[in-house]
Design an enzyme around this catalytic site. Structure first.
Site, PDB file in Angstrom:
ATOM      1  N   THR A   1       0.840  -1.196   0.000  1.00 52.24           N
ATOM      2  CA  THR A   1       0.000   0.000   0.000  1.00 52.24           C
ATOM      3  C   THR A   1       0.876   1.247   0.000  1.00 52.24           C
ATOM      4  O   THR A   1       2.083   1.194   0.217  1.00 52.24           O
ATOM      5  CB  THR A   1      -0.904   0.070   1.242  1.00 52.24           C
ATOM      6  N   ASP A   2       0.241   2.384  -0.212  1.00 48.13           N
ATOM      7  CA  ASP A   2       0.879   3.663   0.047  1.00 48.13           C
ATOM      8  C   ASP A   2       0.563   4.055   1.495  1.00 48.13           C
ATOM      9  O   ASP A   2      -0.157   3.367   2.215  1.00 48.13           O
ATOM     10  CB  ASP A   2       0.392   4.709  -0.954  1.00 48.13           C
ATOM     11  N   TRP A   3       1.075   5.189   1.902  1.00 52.73           N
ATOM     12  CA  TRP A   3       1.027   5.678   3.284  1.00 52.73           C
ATOM     13  C   TRP A   3      -0.400   5.721   3.843  1.00 52.73           C
ATOM     14  O   TRP A   3      -1.253   6.442   3.340  1.00 52.73           O
ATOM     15  CB  TRP A   3       1.651   7.068   3.319  1.00 52.73           C
ATOM     16  N   LYS A   4      -0.685   4.894   4.852  1.00 56.32           N
ATOM     17  CA  LYS A   4      -1.954   4.879   5.597  1.00 56.32           C
ATOM     18  C   LYS A   4      -3.174   4.514   4.751  1.00 56.32           C
ATOM     19  O   LYS A   4      -4.309   4.710   5.205  1.00 56.32           O
ATOM     20  CB  LYS A   4      -2.220   6.237   6.258  1.00 56.32           C
ATOM     21  N   ASP A   5      -2.971   3.972   3.556  1.00 50.19           N
ATOM     22  CA  ASP A   5      -4.103   3.886   2.643  1.00 50.19           C
ATOM     23  C   ASP A   5      -5.155   2.860   3.020  1.00 50.19           C
ATOM     24  O   ASP A   5      -6.306   2.971   2.571  1.00 50.19           O
ATOM     25  CB  ASP A   5      -3.611   3.668   1.212  1.00 50.19           C
TER      26      ASP A   5
END
Length: 755
Positions: free
Chosen positions: A303-307
């Site tokens: 994932t990307d940041w906090k997604d």
């Protein structure tokens, strides 16, 4: 007259070791190791492998960059985390400091029951940009402007070397987004608006990062991003929704990732956005059905940041964070960039215990992660021996970054041959981008937003310093003139007065450093303060050379006609100012070409490969009133001038009619008809004259970069295949249709018939 023939072909890279890592023997060996290790792991250890945490979580309170060992021990021993990312505070450690950081993490991992190494990942976007002293290249948009895949490959190879010297084996690069709105804040991280150019550049970067064997100490695992459609937001603002029919997604965006996957990319990062109302992190159709099953991608999906958290808090498709974890993991996510707590771990553990996520899905994800760790040889070696990296930050590497910048910088206008400058001219240098490294490097440089470039790159030249070094301090006048947001009439008047003493003016305009959401804008025009400065200086009737130092094409149509020359620098990196100065004074002959259409107006943002209905000519009438010409970019995709001239002739094809299995060989002669040696990007476009899905006016299908001395001619040979003639129909199938096609190279055209 000298004449040579240039044959274009795919270069097979020489292996760095005796066998390729993707060989059947090695795959079998690694699969067996993964299977054996997986059989020994508890469910807690498995879910820990899927958890990625930012390194700053483990810092001691009030002591930036210093580990709180209790926090690190908890992460690795209690939660069994499999991956760490990001840069310690205050940013950009030396390779020695990185060595200490990774050693500490590795030592803690070696105390665990199974001694599974932690996989460290970093945003090495245009070089090992989170390591002090590393070689920083132009950002990706500038690399695209070179139209030279060897520059892309070599830059990635050097970035891999210097990232491994930092003891980091995994980079979140290349960016394969296909931006459709020029106001998007991450255009400069992409390769521009063309899918074919992006696919070739992305493929070259993957090859440079990974080589034939990512276990080799000078290579890293790459991470394609951001799958998929991220660069096509309807608002142009970061992380806002996109509307993209799947037919369009398949014909353009997906082809870029296919090329990188075929090149061997080991991982992929998922887009933070949503398409047609479905967040990508929640889309089993895109992640599992298309990426993993249809395309056969065997690597790690991160994932990307906090997604995953954002599926609940932003997208509102999950009522709780626990629901978000279930949705994302079942969609096909293998690793969660959580990145600041252990909610993913605890929620997923509960979901598996209650049968809501099958163990088989966990085993699939963990197998992919362990495979990448084995391929990277992390079970044997996680920390670099600094003696193995004598070229880190070396003159050899700096020279490659300089060459990349020199080939990227694009001369868009040169009225009356105002450039190159004469050696002893008195010049005024002004504008907000003239004297800072921040604006040459942009974001992802030493820290997230690139705020520290003037500190970390203090030994590098700004544009002003490079021009002073080139022309002599006594020949260069300087004043800032304006900043990005505000203007001062007195300062502008001072600049105009100073300009009276100069023979020519170098006006440096553009943008501040930014990336992601902090770079969102509501007005695509260049800021009013800069526009006012340009208009005020134009009243002097002195030659003005506009130097654009920007991440996206900010509109300049309200004053461009008053500029004598226009140069687009993009974000050229630490060596960009030296390259620019050499181009301005003619030591280097410019050869960059635009990788996007530079729009003229905010409501006229057509791409070069537009549809015919986007090119209505003004002679068409409606009730006797003429339409305004609908397609009129300031500068078109592929624009770029040289200080010499090139003549194209003898465009030939080997067949005027082909069947549905034939290749087509295209040849053209290019001659340097000027007085200077120069480089030229040769671009081949194809048009399908009629089709059941409305065809593009033209589409780039091949390109190459050549060097020619005066009076030299080269014959370029391109080969088109059947896939080049195809498009995706409404049944989501790639097809070609019988009919006439047109090839265009420069102003030459040839037609052929597909029978």
């Amino acid at each position: 007259m000298k004449k040579t023939i240039l044959l274009l072909f795919v270069i097979i890279l020489c292996p760095k070791s005796s066998w390729s890592q993707d060989s059947k023997a090695q795959k079998s060996e690694i699969n067996q190791k993964v299977s054996d290790l997986l059989s020994k792991m508890s469910i807690e250890e498995k879910i820990g492998q899927m958890t990625q945490i930012t390194v700053t979580n483990f810092e001691a309170k009030g002591k930036p960059g210093v580990f709180d060992m209790a926090k690190l021990r908890e992460a690795i021993q209690t939660y069994h985390i499999g991956s760490i990312l990001n840069v310690p505070n205050p940013g950009a450690p030396t390779i020695k400091k990185w060595n200490e950081v990774i050693t500490t993490i590795s030592n803690e991992a070696n105390k665990t029951r199974l001694k599974i190494p932690v996989l460290y990942g970093i945003d090495a976007i245009h070089g090992s940009s989170y390591t002090a002293g590393a070689t920083l290249f132009p950002q990706q948009i500038g690399i695209a402007a070179t139209f030279n895949t060897e520059i892309a490959r070599k830059g990635a190879e050097i970035s891999a070397y210097e990232t491994r010297a930092s003891s980091i084996p995994w980079v979140f690069s290349p960016d394969l987004d296909l931006p459709r709105n020029p106001s998007w804040s991450r255009i400069w991280e992409s390769f521009g608006e063309d899918a074919y150019l992006s696919s070739q550049m992305g493929k070259a970067m993957v090859e440079g990062f990974e080589g034939n064997n990512v276990a080799f100490k000078y290579h890293v695992a790459s991470c394609m991003k951001h799958f998929i459609g991220y660069g096509s937001t309807t608002t142009g603002k970061d992380r806002t929704p996109s509307i993209i029919p799947e037919r369009v997604l398949r014909q353009f965006d997906l082809t870029i990732y296919q090329a990188a996957i075929k090149a061997g990319a080991k991982s992929i990062m998922v887009s933070s956005g949503e398409i047609n109302g479905t967040p990508i992190h929640a889309s089993k159709h895109l992640i599992t059905d298309i990426l993993k099953t249809e395309l056969g991608f065997e690597g790690v999906v991160v994932t990307d940041w906090k997604d995953i958290i954002y599926l609940h808090s932003r997208h509102k498709v999950a009522e709780t964070n626990r629901d978000a974890v279930r949705i994302a993991v079942l969609a096909g996510i293998d690793m969660s960039m959580v990145p600041e707590d252990y909610t993913f771990y605890t929620d997923l553990l509960d979901l598996v215990a209650k049968g809501e996520v099958p163990v088989s899905r966990i085993d699939d994800a963990v197998s992919r992660i362990l495979q990448m760790k084995f391929k990277l040889n992390l079970f044997q070696d996680t920390v670099a021996n600094l003696k193995d990296y004598p070229k880190f930050g070396s003159p050899e590497f700096i020279s490659e970054a300089y060459n990349a910048a020199a080939e990227s910088i694009t001369l868009l206008k040169n009225n009356d041959a105002v450039l190159p400058l004469a050696k002893n001219e008195k010049i005024l240098v002004t504008g907000p981008t003239a004297n800072s490294m921040k604006y040459l490097n942009g974001g992802w440089s030493y820290n997230w937003q690139g705020e520290n470039s003037d500190t970390y790159a203090a030994d590098k030249f700004t544009i002003l310093e490079a021009l002073m070094d080139k022309a002599g301090h006594e020949n260069v006048l300087y004043t800032q003139g304006a900043d990005f947001a505000t203007f001062n009439d007195a300062e502008i008047e001072k600049t105009v007065e100073l300009g009276k003493s100069a023979s020519k003016i170098i006006l440096c305009l553009g943008e501040k450093n930014y990336t992601e959401t902090p770079g969102d804008i509501s007005n695509l025009y260049i800021t009013e303060s800069q526009s006012r400065l340009a208009l005020a200086l134009s009243k002097l009737n002195k030659p003005i050379i506009l130097v654009l130092n920007e991440g996206r094409p900010r509109l300049i149509s309200n004053f461009e006609d008053k500029m004598n020359a226009v140069i687009q620098c993009y974000l050229p990196g630490n060596e960009g100012a030296r390259a620019l100065a050499d181009i301005l004074f003619g030591t280097i002959n410019p050869s960059g070409k635009l990788p996007y259409n530079y729009p003229r107006y905010p409501n006229s943002l057509e791409k070069y490969n537009r549809k015919h209905t986007e090119s209505l000519e003004d002679e068409e009438q409606n009730n006797d009133a003429k339409y305004e010409k609908s397609y009129s970019p300031q500068f078109e995709f592929g624009s770029g001038l040289s200080y010499t001239t090139f003549a194209y002739s003898n465009l030939k094809i080997d067949k005027s009619e082909i069947n549905d299995t034939d290749d087509l060989i295209v040849t053209v002669d290019v001659k340097n008809t000027g007085k200077l040696a120069g480089k030229e990007a040769v671009l081949l476009y194809l048009s399908d004259n009629y089709a059941s899905i409305t065809p593009e006016v033209k589409a780039l299908k091949r390109f190459t970069k050549i060097s020619l001395v005066p009076n030299e001619t080269k014959t370029i040979i391109f080969t088109l295949n059947q896939k080049d003639l195809q498009f995706v129909n409404n049944d989501l199938k790639w097809i070609s249709e019988k009919g006439t096609f047109k090839i265009q190279i420069e102003k030459l055209t040839k037609e052929f018939l597909l029978k």
